[in-house]
Design a protein around this motif. Structure first.
Motif, PDB file in Angstrom:
ATOM      1  N   VAL A 192      31.215 115.671  65.542  1.00 55.66           N
ATOM      2  CA  VAL A 192      30.145 115.837  64.464  1.00 55.66           C
ATOM      3  C   VAL A 192      30.944 116.643  63.184  1.00 55.66           C
ATOM      4  O   VAL A 192      31.201 115.871  62.019  1.00 55.66           O
ATOM      5  CB  VAL A 192      29.016 116.404  64.783  1.00 55.66           C
ATOM      6  CG1 VAL A 192      28.110 116.620  63.301  1.00 55.66           C
ATOM      7  CG2 VAL A 192      28.178 115.587  65.547  1.00 55.66           C
ATOM      8  N   TYR A 209      33.319 115.065  59.933  1.00 58.99           N
ATOM      9  CA  TYR A 209      32.558 115.173  58.694  1.00 58.99           C
ATOM     10  C   TYR A 209      33.466 116.013  57.678  1.00 58.99           C
ATOM     11  O   TYR A 209      33.428 115.560  56.667  1.00 58.99           O
ATOM     12  CB  TYR A 209      31.315 115.971  58.761  1.00 58.99           C
ATOM     13  CG  TYR A 209      30.468 116.126  57.474  1.00 58.99           C
ATOM     14  CD1 TYR A 209      29.561 115.098  56.846  1.00 58.99           C
ATOM     15  CD2 TYR A 209      30.679 117.417  56.688  1.00 58.99           C
ATOM     16  CE1 TYR A 209      28.959 115.388  55.799  1.00 58.99           C
ATOM     17  CE2 TYR A 209      30.027 117.544  55.555  1.00 58.99           C
ATOM     18  CZ  TYR A 209      29.304 116.512  55.024  1.00 58.99           C
ATOM     19  OH  TYR A 209      28.726 116.714  53.764  1.00 58.99           O
ATOM     20  N   LYS A 220      25.160 108.620  52.754  1.00 59.02           N
ATOM     21  CA  LYS A 220      26.197 107.830  53.059  1.00 59.02           C
ATOM     22  C   LYS A 220      27.200 108.665  54.069  1.00 59.02           C
ATOM     23  O   LYS A 220      28.002 107.958  54.579  1.00 59.02           O
ATOM     24  CB  LYS A 220      27.157 107.169  52.012  1.00 59.02           C
ATOM     25  CG  LYS A 220      26.366 106.371  51.094  1.00 59.02           C
ATOM     26  CD  LYS A 220      26.217 105.022  51.851  1.00 59.02           C
ATOM     27  CE  LYS A 220      25.443 103.970  50.746  1.00 59.02           C
ATOM     28  NZ  LYS A 220      25.324 102.588  51.353  1.00 59.02           N
ATOM     29  N   SER A 221      26.433 109.639  54.749  1.00 61.97           N
ATOM     30  CA  SER A 221      27.286 110.361  55.638  1.00 61.97           C
ATOM     31  C   SER A 221      27.615 109.645  57.155  1.00 61.97           C
ATOM     32  O   SER A 221      28.417 109.884  57.728  1.00 61.97           O
ATOM     33  CB  SER A 221      26.661 111.835  56.043  1.00 61.97           C
ATOM     34  OG  SER A 221      25.440 111.543  56.481  1.00 61.97           O
ATOM     35  N   LYS A 222      26.633 108.942  57.472  1.00 63.23           N
ATOM     36  CA  LYS A 222      26.657 108.079  58.785  1.00 63.23           C
ATOM     37  C   LYS A 222      27.920 107.058  58.703  1.00 63.23           C
ATOM     38  O   LYS A 222      28.549 106.976  59.546  1.00 63.23           O
ATOM     39  CB  LYS A 222      25.378 107.421  59.054  1.00 63.23           C
ATOM     40  CG  LYS A 222      24.281 108.290  59.494  1.00 63.23           C
ATOM     41  CD  LYS A 222      22.899 107.787  59.866  1.00 63.23           C
ATOM     42  CE  LYS A 222      21.662 108.902  60.430  1.00 63.23           C
ATOM     43  NZ  LYS A 222      20.655 107.980  60.578  1.00 63.23           N
ATOM     44  N   ILE A 223      27.952 106.321  57.564  1.00 62.69           N
ATOM     45  CA  ILE A 223      28.591 105.234  57.366  1.00 62.69           C
ATOM     46  C   ILE A 223      29.965 105.848  57.106  1.00 62.69           C
ATOM     47  O   ILE A 223      31.053 105.363  57.924  1.00 62.69           O
ATOM     48  CB  ILE A 223      28.570 104.551  56.174  1.00 62.69           C
ATOM     49  CG1 ILE A 223      27.275 103.549  56.244  1.00 62.69           C
ATOM     50  CG2 ILE A 223      29.699 103.683  55.534  1.00 62.69           C
ATOM     51  CD1 ILE A 223      26.993 102.606  54.992  1.00 62.69           C
ATOM     52  N   SER A 237      31.056 108.790  58.560  1.00 57.16           N
ATOM     53  CA  SER A 237      31.501 109.060  60.028  1.00 57.16           C
ATOM     54  C   SER A 237      31.945 108.257  60.833  1.00 57.16           C
ATOM     55  O   SER A 237      32.919 108.490  61.445  1.00 57.16           O
ATOM     56  CB  SER A 237      30.140 109.962  60.632  1.00 57.16           C
ATOM     57  OG  SER A 237      29.759 111.166  59.995  1.00 57.16           O
ATOM     58  N   VAL A 238      31.194 106.883  60.700  1.00 53.58           N
ATOM     59  CA  VAL A 238      31.875 106.056  61.505  1.00 53.58           C
ATOM     60  C   VAL A 238      33.127 105.534  61.268  1.00 53.58           C
ATOM     61  O   VAL A 238      33.938 105.346  61.903  1.00 53.58           O
ATOM     62  CB  VAL A 238      30.610 104.678  61.322  1.00 53.58           C
ATOM     63  CG1 VAL A 238      31.317 103.345  62.116  1.00 53.58           C
ATOM     64  CG2 VAL A 238      29.288 104.990  62.219  1.00 53.58           C
TER      65      VAL A 238
END
Length: 318
Positions: A176, A180, A213-216, A218-219
């Motif tokens: 995580v 990040y 947009k942190s999930k995108i 991170s992926v």
């Protein structure tokens, strides 16, 4: 990027990758030269440095105290030069790709010569941003080290509760926090080039842009790190340590192939972080005045910059 500003926010991960991989087609010569002179040396050294450090480690283990001291000095000198090279070429590659993509976005004439001419001014801004990111990474590694120490203590004391806590902490810190921070750094690098802020201000702006947009992000970062990790492991197993199992020709072919893969991955990664910046700007309804950005880029080339180009682009409505 032919899409309108308001449409960029709806791009999925697949769409971002498609958009990024299509960019070099707009100026193949410029991207070919950038890849050949900046991204290829960076990728090659990242993998090939272990070919030199591994024999040194072997010699250190097999030598006496006096010889070991000399070998350690040689190893530290080599590692220092390696880190400097990686640092410089990483920033140079970022500056070149971000500037070139932005030039295409604003319909500014693109050439390898103009990109190289802009790099000296861009490099300073990226360097200051990198210093701030490094301070953040030092804090991260301090906490990560503390978690590892806790894990060792838990194993030594045979404390299952402490062991579980330390293991979860290490997992979260890497999967995580590390991912990040990497996303924050990459986006802050783009901000440092395309906006009149850098350093801590660029990190703060990057943090704001990542919201939603942190999930995108991170992926994208996790996949990039995973691919680089797999390439590095395979290179080490076959090329560096595979002398007894694989022939010289096979190791050369595999090594060349893996360097080529890493070159492509690094190029796409740099293109993706540029596209992702525009996606985040669109998501937060922060319009980009192409004429202002055009003038901002011209400032790196020593061109006359009108007063309007210094206006914060995020204050413009879509």
């Amino acid at each position: 990027m032919d899409l309108a500003n308001e449409e960029l926010q709806f791009l999925s991960i697949t769409d971002i990758l498609k958009e990024a991989t299509s960019i070099p087609k707009q100026s193949p010569k410029a991207f070919y030269l950038i890849t050949l002179t900046l991204i290829f040396p960076l990728s090659f050294v990242i993998l090939a440095h272990s070919l030199f450090t591994h024999p040194l480690y072997t010699q250190i283990q097999a030598s006496d105290a006096r010889q070991a001291h000399h070998q350690w000095t040689l190893l530290f000198t080599f590692q220092f030069c390696y880190l400097i090279f990686i640092f410089v070429f990483s920033l140079l590659s970022t500056a070149a790709v971000v500037f070139t993509v932005a030039s295409l976005y604003t319909s500014k004439p693109v050439s390898y010569a103009s990109t190289m001419a802009a790099i000296p001014r861009v490099f300073k801004r990226l360097f200051i941003t990198f210093i701030w990111v490094s301070l953040l990474m030092i804090t991260y590694y301090a906490v990560f080290t503390a978690a590892v120490v806790l894990l060792i203590i838990a194993v030594d004391k045979q404390n299952p509760l402490l062991f579980f806590f330390a293991l979860v902490a290490i997992f979260l810190l890497f999967v995580v926090v590390h991912v990040y921070i990497t996303a924050l750094w990459h986006l802050a690098s783009v901000v440092s080039v395309l906006e009149p802020v850098y350093g801590f201000a660029a990190m703060k702006k990057s943090y704001e842009l990542l919201k939603g947009k942190s999930k995108i992000a991170s992926v994208l970062v996790f996949v990039y790190l995973a691919i680089c990790g797999v390439v590095s492991v395979v290179f080490g197993a076959v090329v560096v340590h595979g002398g007894e199992t694989y022939g010289v020709f096979s190791r050369i072919v595999v090594g060349g192939f893996l360097v080529g893969v890493l070159v492509i991955v690094n190029l796409i990664g740099l293109l993706v972080q540029s596209v992702f910046y525009y996606v985040c700007k669109s998501y937060h309804h922060q319009g980009i005045d192409k004429s202002a950005l055009y003038d901002h880029l011209g400032g790196y080339l020593g061109e006359y910059v009108p007063l309007k180009s210094s206006i914060q682009m995020e204050n413009l409505d879509l």
